[in-house]
Design a protein around this motif. Structure first.
Motif, PDB file in Angstrom:
ATOM      1  N   THR A 119     -34.108   0.024  36.575  1.00 18.55           N
ATOM      2  CA  THR A 119     -32.802   0.172  37.222  1.00 18.55           C
ATOM      3  C   THR A 119     -32.322   1.612  37.165  1.00 18.55           C
ATOM      4  O   THR A 119     -31.695   2.114  38.101  1.00 18.55           O
ATOM      5  N   THR A 120     -32.622   2.300  36.061  1.00 22.09           N
ATOM      6  CA  THR A 120     -32.230   3.706  35.955  1.00 22.09           C
ATOM      7  C   THR A 120     -32.934   4.553  36.999  1.00 22.09           C
ATOM      8  O   THR A 120     -32.326   5.434  37.621  1.00 22.09           O
ATOM      9  N   LEU A 121     -34.226   4.297  37.220  1.00 18.77           N
ATOM     10  CA  LEU A 121     -34.958   5.045  38.241  1.00 18.77           C
ATOM     11  C   LEU A 121     -34.449   4.741  39.638  1.00 18.77           C
ATOM     12  O   LEU A 121     -34.394   5.623  40.496  1.00 18.77           O
ATOM     13  N   VAL A 122     -34.067   3.483  39.880  1.00 15.96           N
ATOM     14  CA  VAL A 122     -33.568   3.114  41.199  1.00 15.96           C
ATOM     15  C   VAL A 122     -32.201   3.743  41.455  1.00 15.96           C
ATOM     16  O   VAL A 122     -31.883   4.161  42.577  1.00 15.96           O
ATOM     17  N   ASP A 123     -31.372   3.838  40.417  1.00 17.44           N
ATOM     18  CA  ASP A 123     -30.028   4.390  40.579  1.00 17.44           C
ATOM     19  C   ASP A 123     -30.011   5.908  40.706  1.00 17.44           C
ATOM     20  O   ASP A 123     -28.979   6.469  41.094  1.00 17.44           O
TER      21      ASP A 123
ATOM     22  N   LYS B 134     -30.632   9.700  42.136  1.00 16.95           N
ATOM     23  CA  LYS B 134     -30.589  10.265  43.477  1.00 16.95           C
ATOM     24  C   LYS B 134     -32.003  10.572  43.959  1.00 16.95           C
ATOM     25  O   LYS B 134     -32.933  10.725  43.171  1.00 16.95           O
ATOM     26  N   TRP B 135     -32.145  10.702  45.276  1.00 17.29           N
ATOM     27  CA  TRP B 135     -33.467  10.884  45.874  1.00 17.29           C
ATOM     28  C   TRP B 135     -34.198  12.127  45.377  1.00 17.29           C
ATOM     29  O   TRP B 135     -35.409  12.043  45.115  1.00 17.29           O
ATOM     30  N   PRO B 136     -33.585  13.269  45.214  1.00 13.13           N
ATOM     31  CA  PRO B 136     -34.341  14.425  44.690  1.00 13.13           C
ATOM     32  C   PRO B 136     -34.938  14.170  43.318  1.00 13.13           C
ATOM     33  O   PRO B 136     -36.102  14.513  43.070  1.00 13.13           O
ATOM     34  N   TYR B 137     -34.161  13.560  42.425  1.00 14.41           N
ATOM     35  CA  TYR B 137     -34.692  13.263  41.090  1.00 14.41           C
ATOM     36  C   TYR B 137     -35.790  12.206  41.155  1.00 14.41           C
ATOM     37  O   TYR B 137     -36.784  12.269  40.411  1.00 14.41           O
ATOM     38  N   THR B 138     -35.630  11.226  42.037  1.00 14.06           N
ATOM     39  CA  THR B 138     -36.656  10.190  42.154  1.00 14.06           C
ATOM     40  C   THR B 138     -37.975  10.762  42.665  1.00 14.06           C
ATOM     41  O   THR B 138     -39.057  10.411  42.163  1.00 14.06           O
ATOM     42  N   LEU B 139     -37.915  11.649  43.641  1.00 10.62           N
ATOM     43  CA  LEU B 139     -39.142  12.254  44.161  1.00 10.62           C
ATOM     44  C   LEU B 139     -39.812  13.152  43.129  1.00 10.62           C
ATOM     45  O   LEU B 139     -41.053  13.198  43.041  1.00 10.62           O
ATOM     46  N   VAL B 140     -39.009  13.866  42.337  1.00  3.86           N
ATOM     47  CA  VAL B 140     -39.591  14.709  41.284  1.00  3.86           C
ATOM     48  C   VAL B 140     -40.289  13.845  40.241  1.00  3.86           C
ATOM     49  O   VAL B 140     -41.422  14.138  39.815  1.00  3.86           O
ATOM     50  N   ILE B 141     -39.659  12.762  39.826  1.00  5.34           N
ATOM     51  CA  ILE B 141     -40.276  11.865  38.839  1.00  5.34           C
ATOM     52  C   ILE B 141     -41.517  11.200  39.428  1.00  5.34           C
ATOM     53  O   ILE B 141     -42.537  11.017  38.747  1.00  5.34           O
ATOM     54  N   PHE B 142     -41.456  10.835  40.707  1.00 11.66           N
ATOM     55  CA  PHE B 142     -42.602  10.222  41.371  1.00 11.66           C
ATOM     56  C   PHE B 142     -43.802  11.171  41.369  1.00 11.66           C
ATOM     57  O   PHE B 142     -44.937  10.767  41.060  1.00 11.66           O
ATOM     58  N   THR B 143     -43.573  12.428  41.690  1.00 15.10           N
ATOM     59  CA  THR B 143     -44.662  13.401  41.742  1.00 15.10           C
ATOM     60  C   THR B 143     -45.182  13.729  40.346  1.00 15.10           C
ATOM     61  O   THR B 143     -46.406  13.780  40.108  1.00 15.10           O
TER      62      THR B 143
ATOM     63  N   PHE C 252     -39.540   1.499  47.105  1.00 17.57           N
ATOM     64  CA  PHE C 252     -39.199   0.383  48.001  1.00 17.57           C
ATOM     65  C   PHE C 252     -37.780  -0.108  47.758  1.00 17.57           C
ATOM     66  O   PHE C 252     -37.035  -0.388  48.708  1.00 17.57           O
ATOM     67  N   MET C 253     -37.383  -0.228  46.484  1.00 15.91           N
ATOM     68  CA  MET C 253     -36.038  -0.708  46.177  1.00 15.91           C
ATOM     69  C   MET C 253     -34.974   0.284  46.639  1.00 15.91           C
ATOM     70  O   MET C 253     -33.891  -0.119  47.085  1.00 15.91           O
ATOM     71  N   LYS C 254     -35.274   1.561  46.558  1.00 15.11           N
ATOM     72  CA  LYS C 254     -34.290   2.542  47.005  1.00 15.11           C
ATOM     73  C   LYS C 254     -34.143   2.533  48.527  1.00 15.11           C
ATOM     74  O   LYS C 254     -33.047   2.715  49.064  1.00 15.11           O
ATOM     75  N   THR C 255     -35.248   2.331  49.235  1.00 14.39           N
ATOM     76  CA  THR C 255     -35.158   2.291  50.692  1.00 14.39           C
ATOM     77  C   THR C 255     -34.570   0.982  51.196  1.00 14.39           C
ATOM     78  O   THR C 255     -34.008   0.941  52.302  1.00 14.39           O
ATOM     79  N   ALA C 256     -34.670  -0.075  50.424  1.00 16.40           N
ATOM     80  CA  ALA C 256     -34.156  -1.387  50.841  1.00 16.40           C
ATOM     81  C   ALA C 256     -32.911  -1.778  50.071  1.00 16.40           C
ATOM     82  O   ALA C 256     -32.636  -2.975  49.905  1.00 16.40           O
ATOM     83  N   GLN C 257     -32.148  -0.812  49.601  1.00 15.59           N
ATOM     84  CA  GLN C 257     -30.934  -1.139  48.859  1.00 15.59           C
ATOM     85  C   GLN C 257     -29.916  -1.797  49.767  1.00 15.59           C
ATOM     86  O   GLN C 257     -29.842  -1.525  50.969  1.00 15.59           O
TER      87      GLN C 257
END
Length: 425
Positions: free
Chosen positions: A91-95, A97-106, A198-203
């Motif tokens: 839930t923390t990762l989903v909440d 923001k997109w820049p932080y999520t992409l950095v963590i993803f990479t 997926f959860m972030k795009t389908a929120q």
């Protein structure tokens, strides 16, 4: 020196001595006339601001509990138990923001590749596969000659590319175990990261972007009763299933014990055209609230509304028809966003056998005849007009129009001097 805009000459008596004070307003230098007054009795004041220019003080804007776009305007500070967020890492990762999520993803993929590349290099180094003079021996991993080749092999294993130039042999059981561990780790990283994306795009709040509310709410008479109304619409053809509408009044209250509650949430009963909280949102609807004795706005007049410190929060909840995800759309109305004595213009018309909605007039309103008094004052006025002394006054007028004299000879016990005395009665 500019001309003096105004001059005030005042006199006061102090110990039998008259002291003159000259106050100069305007822009200019200090005025001193030598020889007219003594220097010690001359007092001048220079005003730097131009008094001819009007001054405007910006009105302090009230903090919104819910913004017009639906986000909650609440800042959480001094949270000591930060570890609770790590316990629910998904839930923390989903909440985030997109820049932080992409950095963590990479970084999650790069770090996993780097860690296992180091492991493959250590296995090759321990087995002696990096020695250039070793010829004819079977290596643990073929074609591993440096850390770069180990990093490329780590990427091939985790993403299952398999170019065919590097592979694990039967020479080292440790290499086989490392291969199994990296495959399992790669599957976990892929599942978590792709699930977050997926959860972030389908929120559910993305579906709320196409649900619109009128910018202003209105207070007007409908069926003879004062009502608070706003308009709600859905831009998509796919419907919101089991949609319900709620309204809350947020304001600062004080209890009988003197406790100040800065955010007091009071439930406000709403009524749609079908008289329930459930709505069929296939076309724009006007949601209303009847201001009666059970309403928290019963004693609020037009002047009180303009000066009041309150906020109306509207919440729409339902299930998205296409995805089955529960969504919620929110907005709020401040006192300056509630128009007294207005109503919404109709926007639904029937054209060629179908209904047409003109969204260009979605928030348009027109003025109506609405008294500025509160619903309580209006109801009190109606009660006084219906239960007042009109029947008694009519009887007296009818009696005074009859013949003079008292044929029965009985003196009346009560004698009214005039009809104006009925108010005292």
């Amino acid at each position: 020196m500019r001309a003096i805009s105004s001059m005030k000459l005042s006199a006061r008596t102090h110990k039998s001595t008259i002291v003159f004070e000259v106050v100069v307003y305007g822009r200019g230098t200090m005025l001193a006339r030598k020889g007219v007054l003594a220097e010690k009795y001359l007092l001048t004041r220079l005003v730097e601001d131009d008094l001819s220019q009007p001054r405007y003080r910006a009105k302090a804007s009230r903090a919104r509990f819910v913004t017009k776009k639906g986000s909650c305007n609440v800042a959480h500070k001094n949270i000591r138990e930060q570890g609770r967020f790590l316990r629910d890492i998904f839930t923390t990762l989903v909440d985030l923001k997109w820049p932080y999520t992409l950095v963590i993803f990479t970084m999650s993929f790069l770090c996993s590749w780097m860690v296992f590349a180091m492991l493959w290099w250590l296995i090759a180094f321990a087995h002696g596969d990096l020695d250039a003079g070793r010829v004819g021996a079977v290596p643990c991993i073929t074609s591993i000659t440096s850390f770069t080749s180990a990093f490329l092999f780590s990427i091939e294993v985790q993403v299952t590319i398999g170019f065919g130039g590097r592979m694990v042999t039967e020479e080292c059981p440790a290499a086989i175990v490392a291969l199994i561990v990296q495959n399992i780790t790669g599957l976990i990283v892929n599942a978590v990261m792709l699930g977050c994306i997926f959860m972030k795009t389908a929120q559910s709040n993305r579906r709320a972007e196409t649900i619109i509310f009128s910018r202003h709410a209105v207070v007007a008479l409908r069926d003879g009763l004062p009502r608070l109304m706003f308009r709600l619409g859905d831009l998509r053809k796919s419907m919101i299933i089991s949609a319900t509408i709620r309204m809350q009044l947020v304001k600062k209250t004080t209890t009988r014990e003197g406790e100040v509650v800065p955010i007091s949430q009071i439930e406000v009963q709403v009524e749609n055209p079908v008289r329930t909280n459930g709505i069929f949102l296939v076309s724009p609807l006007i949601i209303s609230h009847t201001i009666d004795r059970r309403s928290p706005l019963y004693a609020v007049s037009k002047a009180d509304l303009q000066q009041g410190d309150l906020e109306l929060v509207v919440l729409l909840e339902g299930v998205v028809e296409t995805t089955g995800i529960t969504t919620q759309a929110r907005t709020s109305y401040l006192p300056d966003e509630i128009l007294w004595g207005h109503r919404f213009v109709p926007i639904v018309t029937e054209e060629e056998g179908r209904y047409s909605v003109d969204y260009s007039k979605f928030g348009n309103t027109v003025k109506t005849n609405m008294p500025p008094h509160s619903a309580e004052e209006q109801e009190r006025g109606r009660d006084q007009s219906s239960n007042g002394p009109r029947p008694l006054a009519g009887a007296l007028r009818k009696r005074s129009s009859s013949k003079p004299g008292n044929p029965s000879g009985i003196k009346p016990a009560v004698h009214f001097q005039s009809l104006d005395s009925l108010s005292d009665l």
